[in-house]
Design an enzyme around this catalytic site. Structure first.
Site, PDB file in Angstrom:
ATOM      1  N   THR A  46       0.803  -1.186  -0.150  1.00  8.66           N
ATOM      2  CA  THR A  46       0.070  -0.005  -0.019  1.00  8.66           C
ATOM      3  C   THR A  46       0.826   1.377   0.043  1.00  8.66           C
ATOM      4  OG1 THR A  46      -0.205  -0.339   2.467  1.00  8.66           O
ATOM      5  CG2 THR A  46      -2.012  -1.169   1.178  1.00  8.66           C
ATOM      6  N   THR A  47       2.078   1.226   0.561  1.00 11.95           N
ATOM      7  CA  THR A  47       2.941   2.419   0.888  1.00 11.95           C
ATOM      8  C   THR A  47       3.395   2.652  -0.983  1.00 11.95           C
ATOM      9  OG1 THR A  47       3.793   1.735   2.693  1.00 11.95           O
ATOM     10  CG2 THR A  47       5.208   3.230   1.323  1.00 11.95           C
ATOM     11  N   TYR A 109     -13.078  -1.467   2.772  1.00  8.97           N
ATOM     12  CA  TYR A 109     -14.292  -0.860   2.275  1.00  8.97           C
ATOM     13  C   TYR A 109     -15.490  -1.629   2.503  1.00  8.97           C
ATOM     14  CZ  TYR A 109     -18.045   2.110   0.333  1.00  8.97           C
ATOM     15  OH  TYR A 109     -19.063   2.992   0.152  1.00  8.97           O
ATOM     16  N   TYR A 135      -2.213  -9.553   5.315  1.00 12.97           N
ATOM     17  CA  TYR A 135      -2.220  -8.229   5.803  1.00 12.97           C
ATOM     18  C   TYR A 135      -3.050  -7.640   6.473  1.00 12.97           C
ATOM     19  CZ  TYR A 135      -0.525  -3.155   5.378  1.00 12.97           C
ATOM     20  OH  TYR A 135      -0.206  -1.885   5.868  1.00 12.97           O
ATOM     21  N   ARG A 140      -6.785   1.208   7.810  1.00 15.65           N
ATOM     22  CA  ARG A 140      -6.948   1.570   6.373  1.00 15.65           C
ATOM     23  C   ARG A 140      -8.041   0.647   5.925  1.00 15.65           C
ATOM     24  NH1 ARG A 140      -2.960   3.648   2.906  1.00 15.65           N
ATOM     25  NH2 ARG A 140      -1.103   4.196   4.025  1.00 15.65           N
ATOM     26  N   LYS A 164       1.338  -9.772   8.154  1.00 19.95           N
ATOM     27  CA  LYS A 164       1.787  -8.502   8.606  1.00 19.95           C
ATOM     28  C   LYS A 164       0.786  -7.895   9.521  1.00 19.95           C
ATOM     29  CE  LYS A 164       3.048  -4.091   6.543  1.00 19.95           C
ATOM     30  NZ  LYS A 164       3.263  -3.229   5.321  1.00 19.95           N
ATOM     31  N   ILE A 206       7.905  -4.949   8.280  1.00 15.49           N
ATOM     32  CA  ILE A 206       7.897  -4.557   6.891  1.00 15.49           C
ATOM     33  C   ILE A 206       7.569  -2.884   7.317  1.00 15.49           C
ATOM     34  CG2 ILE A 206       6.723  -4.328   4.778  1.00 15.49           C
ATOM     35  CD1 ILE A 206       5.979  -7.351   5.122  1.00 15.49           C
TER      36      ILE A 206
END
Length: 291
Positions: A46-47, A109, A135, A140, A164, A206
């Protein structure tokens, strides 16, 4: 999956001023990570602002990253989202290109139930040619993957090898560590709590801030692996303020500004993200001088 022990970095995607991908800077950034002692890299987590990249751009970034790394350190590819069938199709078409695992974020979402999350990852595990890293990042995604669901997936699918965890819940970390299969890895997904998570038994992290400070992040992680938490704590405390500034106006805007100050690319993000404000820029510059 010994390759997933230690310090990983979720790479940013550098952009030019016209919003195209800056592959020259991406190459420099990759070299900077390897020279800094990072153990493995995540391409398009996502980064990496993956949600704003086209399918063709994602393929280009994965291919470039694989070629530039040239087997120097292991690579993980980020393939995730909230459309299960689309992810399955992406995984079926994914060219391995020296990648050792897939990092796949829990659906965002939609806010699925725990059964929905389980079946989502079941479909991914059955489609993937590579091992899977779960993850969980509730801040988020809008939903939390429970420890019970994580452990259920770890026990039911041998190719689900790690998680993660970015829930920030130490109760949750404890349950996973207590109940997981012995060879299943818990990986920190939050820079500021890596030290206590590794003290509990996490395999590493991470990182986001590792983009800008790979040597410090690698040193902290490796000291934790050695059980030298006294020395690791010094680096942990040194990094706390810059980590906070990286996230105060959203990720990766903060770390991209730091990288620009270090001469690695431009402070460019894709909408709906925007660069950090002048106030945050000034605070970052001041803290960089302290570091």
């Amino acid at each position: 999956m010994n390759e997933l022990q230690g310090a990983g970095v979720a790479l940013v995607t550098p952009f030019n001023t016209d919003n195209t991908i800056d592959f020259d800077t991406l190459g420099k950034l990759i070299d900077y990570q390897i020279e800094g002692g990072i153990d493995y890299l995540v391409s398009l987590g996502t980064t990496g602002e993956t949600a704003t990249l086209t399918a063709e751009e994602r393929k280009q970034v994965w291919a470039f990253t694989s070629k530039h790394v040239n087997k120097r350190i292991p690579l993980v590819a980020g393939v995730g989202g909230n459309h299960t069938l689309e992810i399955v199709q992406q995984l079926q078409e994914f060219e391995v290109l020296d990648y050792i695992a897939i990092l796949s974020v829990s659906p965002y979402y939609n806010k699925p139930t725990q059964e929905g999350i389980y079946l989502h990852y079941k479909a991914i595990a059955e489609a993937s040619k590579l091992p899977i890293i779960l993850y969980n990042v509730p801040g988020r995604t809008g939903s939390n993957m429970s420890p019970a669901t994580t452990v259920r997936l770890a026990k039911d699918f041998k190719n689900i090898v790690a998680t993660k965890e970015a829930s920030g819940s130490f109760a949750q970390f404890s349950e996973i560590l207590r109940d997981k299969p012995e060879d299943f890895l818990l990986i920190s997904g939050d820079d500021p709590i890596t030290l206590p998570m590794m003290a509990m038994g996490a395999a590493g992290l991470i990182s986001v801030v590792g983009n800008a400070y790979p040597t410090k992040v690698a040193a902290l992680t490796h000291l934790c692996q050695e059980g030298n938490f006294v020395e690791a704590r010094k680096i942990h405390e040194e990094l706390l303020k810059i980590i906070d500034l990286c996230f105060v106006e959203g990720n990766p805007a903060g770390v991209k500004f730091i990288l620009e100050q270090k001469g690695m690319g431009k402070d460019e993000v894709r909408l709906p993200l925007v660069p950090v404000s002048e106030k945050t820029q000034n605070a970052i510059i001041a803290e960089m001088k302290n570091l």
